[in-house]
Write a protein that holds these residues in place. Sequence first.
Motif, PDB file in Angstrom:
ATOM      1  N   LEU A 111      76.460 -23.010 -21.980  1.00  0.00           N
ATOM      2  CA  LEU A 111      77.496 -22.238 -22.545  1.00  0.00           C
ATOM      3  C   LEU A 111      78.977 -22.652 -22.743  1.00  0.00           C
ATOM      4  CD1 LEU A 111      77.936 -19.548 -24.328  1.00  0.00           C
ATOM      5  CD2 LEU A 111      78.098 -18.282 -22.295  1.00  0.00           C
ATOM      6  N   GLU A 112      79.574 -23.121 -23.990  1.00  0.00           N
ATOM      7  CA  GLU A 112      80.641 -23.624 -24.060  1.00  0.00           C
ATOM      8  C   GLU A 112      81.572 -22.754 -25.125  1.00  0.00           C
ATOM      9  OE1 GLU A 112      80.437 -27.856 -24.877  1.00  0.00           O
ATOM     10  OE2 GLU A 112      79.801 -28.361 -22.879  1.00  0.00           O
ATOM     11  N   LEU A 113      82.984 -23.058 -25.244  1.00  0.00           N
ATOM     12  CA  LEU A 113      83.809 -22.580 -26.069  1.00  0.00           C
ATOM     13  C   LEU A 113      83.880 -23.790 -27.102  1.00  0.00           C
ATOM     14  CD1 LEU A 113      86.064 -20.504 -23.769  1.00  0.00           C
ATOM     15  CD2 LEU A 113      83.607 -19.952 -25.081  1.00  0.00           C
ATOM     16  N   SER A 114      84.596 -23.136 -28.393  1.00  0.00           N
ATOM     17  CA  SER A 114      84.776 -24.091 -29.232  1.00  0.00           C
ATOM     18  C   SER A 114      85.998 -23.574 -30.121  1.00  0.00           C
ATOM     19  CB  SER A 114      83.505 -24.342 -30.346  1.00  0.00           C
ATOM     20  OG  SER A 114      84.122 -24.814 -31.578  1.00  0.00           O
ATOM     21  N   GLU A 115      86.819 -24.584 -30.792  1.00  0.00           N
ATOM     22  CA  GLU A 115      87.665 -24.212 -31.703  1.00  0.00           C
ATOM     23  C   GLU A 115      87.068 -23.918 -33.023  1.00  0.00           C
ATOM     24  OE1 GLU A 115      90.864 -23.808 -30.839  1.00  0.00           O
ATOM     25  OE2 GLU A 115      90.584 -24.244 -29.081  1.00  0.00           O
ATOM     26  N   CYS A 116      87.680 -23.452 -34.145  1.00  0.00           N
ATOM     27  CA  CYS A 116      87.212 -22.972 -35.368  1.00  0.00           C
ATOM     28  C   CYS A 116      86.232 -24.156 -36.023  1.00  0.00           C
ATOM     29  CB  CYS A 116      88.343 -23.075 -36.382  1.00  0.00           C
ATOM     30  SG  CYS A 116      87.769 -22.536 -37.978  1.00  0.00           S
ATOM     31  N   ILE A 117      85.147 -23.595 -36.351  1.00  0.00           N
ATOM     32  CA  ILE A 117      83.955 -24.234 -36.771  1.00  0.00           C
ATOM     33  C   ILE A 117      83.827 -24.115 -38.178  1.00  0.00           C
ATOM     34  CG2 ILE A 117      82.689 -24.546 -34.539  1.00  0.00           C
ATOM     35  CD1 ILE A 117      80.972 -22.208 -35.491  1.00  0.00           C
ATOM     36  N   GLY A 118      84.748 -23.841 -38.817  1.00  0.00           N
ATOM     37  CA  GLY A 118      84.799 -23.545 -40.477  1.00  0.00           C
ATOM     38  C   GLY A 118      83.721 -22.397 -41.089  1.00  0.00           C
ATOM     39  N   GLN A 119      83.598 -21.388 -40.050  1.00  0.00           N
ATOM     40  CA  GLN A 119      83.039 -20.135 -40.865  1.00  0.00           C
ATOM     41  C   GLN A 119      83.720 -18.971 -40.647  1.00  0.00           C
ATOM     42  OE1 GLN A 119      79.630 -20.827 -41.885  1.00  0.00           O
ATOM     43  NE2 GLN A 119      80.138 -22.927 -41.461  1.00  0.00           N
ATOM     44  N   CYS A 120      85.048 -19.145 -40.672  1.00  0.00           N
ATOM     45  CA  CYS A 120      85.753 -17.881 -40.571  1.00  0.00           C
ATOM     46  C   CYS A 120      85.308 -16.528 -41.395  1.00  0.00           C
ATOM     47  CB  CYS A 120      87.237 -18.092 -40.866  1.00  0.00           C
ATOM     48  SG  CYS A 120      87.866 -19.664 -40.074  1.00  0.00           S
ATOM     49  N   HIS A 121      84.900 -17.078 -42.705  1.00  0.00           N
ATOM     50  CA  HIS A 121      84.517 -15.876 -43.586  1.00  0.00           C
ATOM     51  C   HIS A 121      83.318 -15.221 -43.351  1.00  0.00           C
ATOM     52  CE1 HIS A 121      82.407 -19.483 -44.386  1.00  0.00           C
ATOM     53  NE2 HIS A 121      81.471 -18.807 -44.990  1.00  0.00           N
ATOM     54  N   GLU A 122      82.683 -15.669 -42.183  1.00  0.00           N
ATOM     55  CA  GLU A 122      81.494 -15.006 -41.576  1.00  0.00           C
ATOM     56  C   GLU A 122      81.594 -14.874 -40.055  1.00  0.00           C
ATOM     57  OE1 GLU A 122      77.516 -15.297 -43.865  1.00  0.00           O
ATOM     58  OE2 GLU A 122      78.518 -17.250 -44.120  1.00  0.00           O
ATOM     59  N   ALA A 123      82.808 -14.498 -39.799  1.00  0.00           N
ATOM     60  CA  ALA A 123      82.964 -14.499 -38.162  1.00  0.00           C
ATOM     61  C   ALA A 123      82.079 -13.263 -37.423  1.00  0.00           C
ATOM     62  CB  ALA A 123      84.684 -14.739 -37.897  1.00  0.00           C
ATOM     63  N   PRO A 124      82.059 -13.042 -36.338  1.00  0.00           N
ATOM     64  CA  PRO A 124      82.308 -14.136 -35.149  1.00  0.00           C
ATOM     65  C   PRO A 124      81.081 -15.179 -35.274  1.00  0.00           C
ATOM     66  CG  PRO A 124      81.276 -12.308 -34.260  1.00  0.00           C
ATOM     67  CD  PRO A 124      81.494 -11.893 -35.764  1.00  0.00           C
ATOM     68  N   SER A 125      81.242 -16.241 -35.057  1.00  0.00           N
ATOM     69  CA  SER A 125      80.375 -17.390 -35.466  1.00  0.00           C
ATOM     70  C   SER A 125      80.153 -18.391 -33.925  1.00  0.00           C
ATOM     71  CB  SER A 125      80.634 -18.440 -36.382  1.00  0.00           C
ATOM     72  OG  SER A 125      81.110 -17.622 -37.563  1.00  0.00           O
ATOM     73  N   MET A 126      79.158 -19.222 -33.986  1.00  0.00           N
ATOM     74  CA  MET A 126      78.744 -20.066 -32.904  1.00  0.00           C
ATOM     75  C   MET A 126      77.820 -21.225 -33.499  1.00  0.00           C
ATOM     76  SD  MET A 126      75.825 -18.239 -30.553  1.00  0.00           S
ATOM     77  CE  MET A 126      74.111 -17.814 -31.072  1.00  0.00           C
ATOM     78  N   MET A 127      77.804 -22.325 -32.666  1.00  0.00           N
ATOM     79  CA  MET A 127      76.929 -23.360 -32.875  1.00  0.00           C
ATOM     80  C   MET A 127      76.085 -23.599 -31.872  1.00  0.00           C
ATOM     81  SD  MET A 127      79.430 -26.321 -34.906  1.00  0.00           S
ATOM     82  CE  MET A 127      77.887 -27.059 -35.602  1.00  0.00           C
ATOM     83  N   ILE A 128      74.788 -24.063 -32.109  1.00  0.00           N
ATOM     84  CA  ILE A 128      73.874 -24.461 -31.145  1.00  0.00           C
ATOM     85  C   ILE A 128      73.168 -25.852 -31.778  1.00  0.00           C
ATOM     86  CG2 ILE A 128      71.682 -24.041 -29.798  1.00  0.00           C
ATOM     87  CD1 ILE A 128      72.333 -21.064 -30.235  1.00  0.00           C
ATOM     88  N   GLY A 129      73.658 -26.832 -30.964  1.00  0.00           N
ATOM     89  CA  GLY A 129      73.415 -27.972 -31.578  1.00  0.00           C
ATOM     90  C   GLY A 129      74.224 -28.265 -32.913  1.00  0.00           C
ATOM     91  N   GLN A 130      73.706 -28.581 -33.874  1.00  0.00           N
ATOM     92  CA  GLN A 130      74.006 -28.760 -35.188  1.00  0.00           C
ATOM     93  C   GLN A 130      74.154 -27.636 -36.023  1.00  0.00           C
ATOM     94  OE1 GLN A 130      76.108 -31.341 -35.962  1.00  0.00           O
ATOM     95  NE2 GLN A 130      75.507 -32.020 -33.794  1.00  0.00           N
ATOM     96  N   ALA A 131      73.413 -26.415 -35.769  1.00  0.00           N
ATOM     97  CA  ALA A 131      73.016 -25.378 -36.515  1.00  0.00           C
ATOM     98  C   ALA A 131      74.126 -24.148 -36.234  1.00  0.00           C
ATOM     99  CB  ALA A 131      71.505 -24.655 -35.874  1.00  0.00           C
ATOM    100  N   VAL A 132      74.558 -23.542 -37.014  1.00  0.00           N
ATOM    101  CA  VAL A 132      75.746 -22.605 -37.212  1.00  0.00           C
ATOM    102  C   VAL A 132      74.902 -21.179 -37.355  1.00  0.00           C
ATOM    103  CG1 VAL A 132      77.580 -21.815 -38.615  1.00  0.00           C
ATOM    104  CG2 VAL A 132      77.324 -24.117 -38.251  1.00  0.00           C
ATOM    105  N   TYR A 133      75.642 -20.126 -36.467  1.00  0.00           N
ATOM    106  CA  TYR A 133      75.071 -18.741 -36.615  1.00  0.00           C
ATOM    107  C   TYR A 133      76.155 -17.999 -36.821  1.00  0.00           C
ATOM    108  CZ  TYR A 133      71.024 -21.133 -34.514  1.00  0.00           C
ATOM    109  OH  TYR A 133      69.820 -21.840 -34.419  1.00  0.00           O
TER     110      TYR A 133
END
Length: 152
Positions: A111-133
């Motif tokens: 489990l890590e934290l990240s800066e913006c992943i470009g999904q602000c319009h559907e926040a809150p968001s996370m990535m697992i590998g290359q997949a965005v949720y």
Amino acid sequence: MSTQNILEKHAPERHNILMILHDLQDHHPQNYLTEEALEATARYLKLTKASVYGVAGYYTMFSLKPRGRHIIRVCVSAVCELKKSESVIAHLESTLGIKTGQTTPCGLFTLELSECIGQCHEAPSMMIGQAVYNNLDAERIREVIESIRNQG
Ligand code: FES
């Protein structure tokens, strides 16, 4: 794929160092750069070991210690923070039984934290590998983690 095979996918030019390090890390089952990989990169690019370690240590996307098979990165930038990314983190920590920065004992998740992943319009968001949720809530988090656990 061996370290040498991965290196040889890239021309032995210094400007390829980030691509090479990404490739080496992505091919390691524990998602990190081993000492052997860093030393082989230094030889391949004719750089000092210190300069390769310097690059690997500078960028937060590289890890010098073993991590889980799946890296979860929760966005904690402004929009996600407004949309309660701290509750996403709390749900993940309780679902996984670890704290941020840790790896589950089974070796499946880090489990890590990240800066913006470009999904602000559907926040809150996370990535697992290359997949965005996106649009994460307790139920969605539980589903995502369960589905990955079931894949093994
Ligand atoms: S602030 Fe989280 S995706 Fe942009």
